[in-house]
Design a protein around this motif. Structure first.
Motif, mmCIF file in Angstrom:
data_model
loop_
_atom_site.group_PDB
_atom_site.id
_atom_site.type_symbol
_atom_site.label_atom_id
_atom_site.label_comp_id
_atom_site.label_asym_id
_atom_site.label_seq_id
_atom_site.Cartn_x
_atom_site.Cartn_y
_atom_site.Cartn_z
ATOM 1 N N GLY A 36 0.526 -1.428 -0.185
ATOM 2 C CA GLY A 36 0.373 0.017 0.379
ATOM 3 C C GLY A 36 0.697 1.407 -0.038
ATOM 4 N N GLY A 37 0.350 1.965 0.078
ATOM 5 C CA GLY A 37 1.225 3.198 -0.643
ATOM 6 C C GLY A 37 1.659 3.933 -1.755
ATOM 7 N N VAL A 38 2.227 3.311 -2.737
ATOM 8 C CA VAL A 38 1.968 4.015 -3.496
ATOM 9 C C VAL A 38 1.378 4.395 -5.054
ATOM 10 N N THR A 39 1.785 5.648 -4.658
ATOM 11 C CA THR A 39 0.968 6.696 -5.782
ATOM 12 C C THR A 39 1.270 6.805 -6.868
ATOM 13 N N ARG A 40 0.708 7.699 -7.934
ATOM 14 C CA ARG A 40 0.785 8.322 -9.186
ATOM 15 C C ARG A 40 0.997 9.665 -8.797
ATOM 16 N N VAL A 41 1.690 10.114 -10.268
ATOM 17 C CA VAL A 41 2.423 11.654 -9.964
ATOM 18 C C VAL A 41 0.447 12.382 -9.589
ATOM 19 N N ASP A 42 -0.705 11.832 -10.015
ATOM 20 C CA ASP A 42 -1.375 12.781 -10.189
ATOM 21 C C ASP A 42 -2.590 12.383 -8.574
ATOM 22 N N ASP A 43 -1.713 12.210 -7.485
ATOM 23 C CA ASP A 43 -1.864 11.361 -6.086
ATOM 24 C C ASP A 43 -2.866 10.420 -6.190
ATOM 25 N N SER A 44 -3.227 9.249 -7.270
ATOM 26 C CA SER A 44 -4.065 8.470 -6.967
ATOM 27 C C SER A 44 -2.903 7.108 -7.517
ATOM 28 N N ALA A 45 -3.685 6.041 -5.746
ATOM 29 C CA ALA A 45 -2.963 5.251 -6.221
ATOM 30 C C ALA A 45 -3.537 3.953 -6.960
ATOM 31 N N GLN A 46 -1.720 3.551 -6.481
ATOM 32 C CA GLN A 46 -1.740 2.167 -7.364
ATOM 33 C C GLN A 46 -1.743 0.623 -6.504
ATOM 34 N N THR A 47 -3.150 0.090 -7.442
ATOM 35 C CA THR A 47 -3.722 -0.589 -6.251
ATOM 36 C C THR A 47 -3.165 -2.243 -6.788
ATOM 37 N N ASP A 48 -2.817 -2.116 -8.227
ATOM 38 C CA ASP A 48 -2.505 -3.545 -8.392
ATOM 39 C C ASP A 48 -1.031 -3.845 -9.495
ATOM 40 N N PRO A 49 -0.825 -5.049 -9.053
ATOM 41 C CA PRO A 49 0.135 -5.013 -9.391
ATOM 42 C C PRO A 49 0.622 -4.827 -10.554
ATOM 43 N N LEU A 50 1.918 -4.317 -11.582
ATOM 44 C CA LEU A 50 1.800 -4.495 -12.852
ATOM 45 C C LEU A 50 2.802 -6.518 -13.553
ATOM 46 N N GLN A 51 2.280 -6.247 -14.343
ATOM 47 C CA GLN A 51 3.023 -7.546 -14.946
ATOM 48 C C GLN A 51 4.003 -6.764 -15.760
ATOM 49 N N ALA A 52 3.847 -5.957 -16.044
ATOM 50 C CA ALA A 52 5.130 -5.097 -17.217
ATOM 51 C C ALA A 52 5.259 -3.817 -16.743
ATOM 52 N N ALA A 53 6.579 -2.973 -17.322
ATOM 53 C CA ALA A 53 6.255 -1.558 -17.166
ATOM 54 C C ALA A 53 7.998 -0.923 -18.469
ATOM 55 N N LEU A 54 7.570 0.013 -18.464
ATOM 56 C CA LEU A 54 8.630 0.898 -19.027
ATOM 57 C C LEU A 54 9.411 1.870 -17.506
ATOM 58 N N VAL A 55 10.770 1.692 -18.007
ATOM 59 C CA VAL A 55 11.444 2.804 -16.763
ATOM 60 C C VAL A 55 12.094 3.826 -17.875
ATOM 61 N N THR A 56 11.911 5.465 -16.951
ATOM 62 C CA THR A 56 13.564 6.187 -17.421
ATOM 63 C C THR A 56 14.128 5.927 -17.168
ATOM 64 N N ARG A 57 15.519 6.787 -18.089
ATOM 65 C CA ARG A 57 16.711 6.070 -18.199
ATOM 66 C C ARG A 57 17.749 6.300 -17.206
ATOM 67 N N ASP A 58 17.065 7.492 -16.669
ATOM 68 C CA ASP A 58 17.441 7.406 -14.575
ATOM 69 C C ASP A 58 16.312 6.880 -13.534
ATOM 70 N N ARG A 59 15.380 6.461 -14.667
ATOM 71 C CA ARG A 59 14.517 5.469 -13.174
ATOM 72 C C ARG A 59 13.776 6.215 -12.131
ATOM 73 N N LYS A 60 14.263 7.339 -12.911
ATOM 74 C CA LYS A 60 12.949 8.417 -11.646
ATOM 75 C C LYS A 60 11.110 8.012 -11.871
ATOM 76 N N ARG A 61 11.087 7.600 -12.966
ATOM 77 C CA ARG A 61 9.544 7.313 -13.230
ATOM 78 C C ARG A 61 9.365 5.953 -13.903
ATOM 79 N N VAL A 62 8.509 4.754 -13.788
ATOM 80 C CA VAL A 62 7.622 3.920 -14.108
ATOM 81 C C VAL A 62 5.857 4.132 -15.092
ATOM 82 N N TYR A 63 6.124 3.696 -15.987
ATOM 83 C CA TYR A 63 5.198 3.691 -16.275
ATOM 84 C C TYR A 63 4.931 2.304 -17.001
#
Length: 89
Positions: A36-63
């Motif tokens: 719990g407690g993972v939020t997106r940039v818009d402050d909405s909660a990320q409640t579902d686990p991810l199967q796959a994602a992309l990350v920026t080169r500096d590893r500061k953001r995940v999509y």
């Protein structure tokens, strides 16, 4: 994910190249989501686990990738600074 597509994808906020999030990063992210407690940039909660994602080169953001489709909306990005143990690279 198609490697030709991956070669042209960039973060819509920083314009940095994106790469597939590695197993260690995905596991750290999903542990944090489960706790719990993972939020997106818009402050909405990320409640579902991810199967796959992309990350920026500096590893500061995940999509997240939903059903093979990257969700490249700045407001839905997940800042990695909130994830304990997120690997630096």
């Amino acid at each position: 994910m198609d490697h030709k597509l991956l070669d042209i994808l960039v973060c819509p906020a920083s314009r940095q190249p994106l790469m597939l999030l590695d197993k260690a990063g995905l596991e750290a992210l999903n542990r944090a989501v489960a706790g719990g407690g993972v939020t997106r940039v818009d402050d909405s909660a990320q409640t579902d686990p991810l199967q796959a994602a992309l990350v920026t080169r500096d590893r500061k953001r995940v999509y997240r990738i939903d059903d093979g489709i990257p969700v490249l909306l700045v407001e839905e990005a997940i800042p990695t600074r909130q994830i304990d143990g997120f690997p630096a690279g």
